[in-house]
Design an enzyme around this catalytic site. Sequence first.
Site, short mmCIF file in Angstrom:
data_model
loop_
_atom_site.label_atom_id
_atom_site.label_comp_id
_atom_site.label_asym_id
_atom_site.label_seq_id
_atom_site.Cartn_x
_atom_site.Cartn_y
_atom_site.Cartn_z
N ASP A 145 8.88 -0.27 3.92
CA ASP A 145 7.92 0.73 4.42
C ASP A 145 8.45 1.55 5.59
O ASP A 145 8.21 2.75 5.66
CB ASP A 145 6.61 0.04 4.83
CG ASP A 145 5.83 -0.42 3.60
OD1 ASP A 145 6.11 0.07 2.49
OD2 ASP A 145 4.93 -1.28 3.75
N THR A 160 9.42 -7.50 1.99
CA THR A 160 9.13 -8.07 0.67
C THR A 160 10.27 -8.92 0.13
O THR A 160 10.05 -9.93 -0.52
CB THR A 160 8.86 -6.92 -0.33
OG1 THR A 160 7.68 -6.24 0.10
CG2 THR A 160 8.67 -7.42 -1.74
N1 ASP Z 1 5.21 -4.06 3.46
C1 ASP Z 1 6.57 -4.40 3.14
C2 ASP Z 1 7.42 -4.10 4.33
O1 ASP Z 1 7.74 -2.98 4.59
C3 ASP Z 1 7.02 -3.65 1.94
C4 ASP Z 1 8.44 -3.90 1.53
O2 ASP Z 1 9.19 -4.65 2.09
O3 ASP Z 1 8.83 -3.32 0.52
O4 ASP Z 1 7.78 -5.01 5.04
#
Ligand code: ASP
Length: 344
Positions: free
Chosen positions: A93, A16
């Site tokens: 994640d 993210t």
């Molecule tokens: N789905 C994203 C990831 O883990 C969530 C994040 O970065 O907070 O890459």
Amino acid sequence: MNKDKSSVLLIYTGGTIGMKEDPVDQTLRPFDFGALLEEVPELRKFDIRIDSYTFDPLIDSSDVEPAMWQQLAVLIRDNYDSYDGFVVLHGTDTMAYSASALSFMLENLGKPVIFTGSQLPIGRPRTDGKENLISSVEIAGARKPDGSPMVPEVCIFFNSLLLRGNRSTKVDATGFEAFRSPCLPPLAEAGIDIRYNNDIIRRPSGGEFKVHLDLDTRVSILKVHPGITRQVVEDILLGSLTRAVIIETYGCGNAPSRDWFLDIVKESASRGKLLLNVTQCLRGKVNMDLYATGRALGNAGVLGGGDITTESALGKLFFLMGNTNDNQRVKAFLEKDLRGEISN
Ligand code: ASP
């Protein structure tokens, strides 16, 4: 290289922190790293040389595989002598899985490897990404008066807390306090100053830095729950392609005491599988001598994981099994503290 100035290699893997909204379907997708640095001009104010390396392709960390850990470990190995520390920008994640795995793969680590990311993309007005990135770079470049690094460990920095990577777990899907290490105090806290908890920061004991790339991923995770069926337990514990099973148990390491459950556990152990008991609780440790239901597991051949996290148990098994085909050797190390991942 200027010896007086710290140097940090910033490794951008995705997540993210560096994502942007797709104008067509509004989903978050990774964007170019050059743009990420433009978003954080504060980084230029540090007396730290910052170089960067961008993974190709950038990934949402839900797509992380052990091959990516190997790529990261090789990158750190190949650049080890050129930098004082490393910052890994990573999705939240699976960050705790990656930090745990790397902690085992990097033996006698003498430099900081700080994983960080964010809940909001760095370009968004209320982003937590800037603060996380800036503090991580500061920590990765921080040295003691004698020139040695402040935190020669694999860590996660998130929302003002520096946590040991292999003790951390993601505890909040949306809040900024996304990570905790419930069984170990933070290694540092960032306020006006960064206060380091020197009593618990690990330092290499003199051995040579060594990178382990062989991982054996034949591990399953069985989470016990009321209503679990015999078929599910059999499929997981007796699966022919599985070499080890992490059994996520209740409380202090308790599982159903029904005969069929224990018979399958015994059968699994007698087939030579490695069985590790890890608690579903965030705090406290497995003690299989406390209740009859726990003792039955111990008698059936299950090893106690102490207060290890599931993320850490997975990385530890991948690493230990990757290093030997001898399960007795794996067992000998499984209950030992190798990288500060369990309390004695
Ligand atoms: N789905 C994203 C990831 O883990 C969530 C994040 O970065 O907070 O890459």
